[in-house]
Write an enzyme that holds these catalytic residues in place. Structure first.
Site, mmCIF file in Angstrom:
data_model
loop_
_atom_site.group_PDB
_atom_site.id
_atom_site.type_symbol
_atom_site.label_atom_id
_atom_site.label_comp_id
_atom_site.label_asym_id
_atom_site.label_seq_id
_atom_site.Cartn_x
_atom_site.Cartn_y
_atom_site.Cartn_z
ATOM 1 N N SER A 28 -0.261 48.747 17.069
ATOM 2 C CA SER A 28 -1.656 49.083 16.764
ATOM 3 C C SER A 28 -1.720 50.577 16.519
ATOM 4 C CB SER A 28 -2.532 48.741 17.984
ATOM 5 O OG SER A 28 -3.826 49.316 17.869
ATOM 6 N N TYR B 98 -4.888 48.377 26.815
ATOM 7 C CA TYR B 98 -4.431 48.050 25.455
ATOM 8 C C TYR B 98 -3.576 49.175 24.882
ATOM 9 C CZ TYR B 98 -4.764 46.521 20.563
ATOM 10 O OH TYR B 98 -4.472 46.115 19.279
HETATM 11 N N1 LIG Z 1 -7.451 43.111 14.175
HETATM 12 C C1 LIG Z 1 -7.261 44.401 14.420
HETATM 13 O O1 LIG Z 1 -8.112 45.241 14.163
HETATM 14 C C2 LIG Z 1 -5.956 44.870 15.023
HETATM 15 C C3 LIG Z 1 -5.682 46.247 15.002
HETATM 16 C C4 LIG Z 1 -4.482 46.694 15.552
HETATM 17 C C5 LIG Z 1 -3.586 45.793 16.109
HETATM 18 N N2 LIG Z 1 -3.887 44.465 16.119
HETATM 19 C C6 LIG Z 1 -2.892 43.562 16.718
HETATM 20 O O2 LIG Z 1 -2.540 42.565 15.800
HETATM 21 C C7 LIG Z 1 -2.199 41.370 16.498
HETATM 22 C C8 LIG Z 1 -2.999 40.210 15.938
HETATM 23 O O3 LIG Z 1 -4.370 40.517 16.077
HETATM 24 P P1 LIG Z 1 -5.500 39.696 15.316
HETATM 25 O O4 LIG Z 1 -6.629 40.643 15.140
HETATM 26 O O5 LIG Z 1 -4.935 38.978 14.146
HETATM 27 O O6 LIG Z 1 -5.914 38.685 16.498
HETATM 28 P P2 LIG Z 1 -6.486 37.189 16.509
HETATM 29 O O7 LIG Z 1 -7.172 37.072 17.826
HETATM 30 O O8 LIG Z 1 -7.236 36.874 15.272
HETATM 31 O O9 LIG Z 1 -5.141 36.338 16.548
HETATM 32 C C9 LIG Z 1 -4.278 36.437 17.644
HETATM 33 C C10 LIG Z 1 -3.504 35.141 17.795
HETATM 34 O O10 LIG Z 1 -2.604 35.284 18.907
HETATM 35 C C11 LIG Z 1 -2.671 34.113 19.683
HETATM 36 N N3 LIG Z 1 -2.306 34.419 21.085
HETATM 37 C C12 LIG Z 1 -3.042 35.112 21.990
HETATM 38 N N4 LIG Z 1 -2.395 35.150 23.166
HETATM 39 C C13 LIG Z 1 -1.225 34.469 22.990
HETATM 40 C C14 LIG Z 1 -0.150 34.157 23.849
HETATM 41 N N5 LIG Z 1 -0.141 34.513 25.141
HETATM 42 N N6 LIG Z 1 0.899 33.457 23.347
HETATM 43 C C15 LIG Z 1 0.900 33.066 22.041
HETATM 44 N N7 LIG Z 1 -0.122 33.297 21.189
HETATM 45 C C16 LIG Z 1 -1.176 34.008 21.661
HETATM 46 C C17 LIG Z 1 -4.103 33.627 19.570
HETATM 47 O O11 LIG Z 1 -4.227 32.244 19.874
HETATM 48 C C18 LIG Z 1 -4.399 33.937 18.099
HETATM 49 O O12 LIG Z 1 -4.060 32.857 17.241
HETATM 50 C C19 LIG Z 1 -2.458 41.656 17.978
HETATM 51 O O13 LIG Z 1 -1.243 42.013 18.608
HETATM 52 C C20 LIG Z 1 -3.426 42.825 17.943
HETATM 53 O O14 LIG Z 1 -3.352 43.621 19.098
HETATM 54 C C21 LIG Z 1 -5.036 43.979 15.589
#
Ligand SMILES: NC(=O)c1ccc[n+]([C@@H]2O[C@H](COP(=O)([O-])OP(=O)(O)OC[C@H]3O[C@@H](n4cnc5c(N)ncnc54)[C@H](O)[C@@H]3O)[C@@H](O)[C@H]2O)c1
Length: 248
Positions: free
Chosen positions: A141, A154
């Site tokens: 992130s 986080y």
């Molecule tokens: N969306 C953003 O703005 C953003 C920014 C920076 C980093 N991220 C990172 O990107 C990654 C994905 O984020 P996103 O926004 O697509 O999230 P999201 O919530 O849309 O998708 C996350 C997925 O991970 C799965 N998940 C959660 N806990 C789990 C576990 N213990 N085991 C297996 N699967 C699990 C959930 O079921 C979901 O399908 C994360 O690591 C998040 O921290 C997201």
């Protein structure tokens, strides 16, 4: 033309957001994709989307926070496809916005355990299976590079993911395995929309982003797919910002 024909990839958290977009994009390169998620329904949906697109996919349940579950999911991937060429460790969760002195230890521990120890567990079982030319991308992130206010768990976890990435890049380079991180800025996913519900957070984030908008999940996915491809064959140990210019 694809540069990953007949390869096998694994994406965690592939039932939603960045993980789903990454799984779909990998499949378009010709790779067989193991779609791992704690939510079996959404994982199966992603696998079905890939098959409808003409690709090869298998959905596999996993809780990345549980060692036995991770080991079983990786073993199932290898049993189905005969090996592993790349993995994108994307699954993770957000935390409540709270300053450090107001954060209960159990919330801190839960967020760090899933985001950091979960990524560690995935790497632990993926690395022995990769051969020269194999690659791992961890989705960290922008919070893995600098502070996000009121997000101590986080930010600590994501800085840890960047650290794990660098150590593994150095340790496994002699075997020809590359390990990188992608550091997305705010990306319009179901996960972010849940966190922002009822607030003006998304508009505020857009206002402070030089490109003036949030990323799409496909834009973060494209960076992960590129880092796994042979086009990135001399790139290892980096934390690549995909943040619309925020870090500048
Ligand atoms: N969306 C953003 O703005 C953003 C920014 C920076 C980093 N991220 C990172 O990107 C990654 C994905 O984020 P996103 O926004 O697509 O999230 P999201 O919530 O849309 O998708 C996350 C997925 O991970 C799965 N998940 C959660 N806990 C789990 C576990 N213990 N085991 C297996 N699967 C699990 C959930 O079921 C979901 O399908 C994360 O690591 C998040 O921290 C997201």
């Amino acid at each position: 033309m694809s540069d990953t024909p007949h390869k096998v990839g694994l994406v965690t958290g592939a039932g939603s957001g960045i993980g789903r977009a990454t799984a779909l994009e990998f499949a378009r390169t010709g790779a067989a994709v193991a779609v791992l998620d704690i939510d079996e329904t959404t994982a199966a949906e992603t696998a079905e989307m890939i098959r409808e697109d003409g690709g090869e996919a298998l959905s596999v349940p996993v809780d990345i926070a549980e060692e036995r579950s991770v080991r079983a999911a990786v073993e199932r991937t290898v049993a189905a496809y005969g090996g592993l060429d790349f993995a994108v460790n994307n699954a993770g969760l957000a935390s409540h916005h709270r300053q450090l002195d107001r954060m209960p230890l159990d919330e801190f521990a839960r967020v760090v355990h899933t985001n950091l120890a979960g990524t560690f567990l995935c790497m632990k079982y993926e690395l022995p299976l990769l051969e020269g030319g194999g690659a791992i991308v961890n989705i960290a992130s922008n919070g893995g590079l600098y502070a996000i206010p009121a997000a101590p768990a986080y930010v600590a976890a994501k800085h840890g993911v960047v650290g794990l990435t660098k150590v593994a890049a150095v340790d496994y380079a002699p075997r020809g395995i590359r390990v990188n991180a992608v550091c997305p800025g705010p990306t319009r996913t179901p996960g972010l929309e849940r966190v922002a519900a009822g607030t003006d957070m998304l508009a505020a984030q857009e206002a402070i982003t030089p490109l003036g908008r949030l990323a799409t999940p496909q834009e973060a996915a494209a960076a992960a797919v590129w880092l796994c491809s042979d086009a990135a064959s001399y790139v290892t140990g980096i934390a690549l910002s995909v943040d619309g210019g925020r870090r500048a």
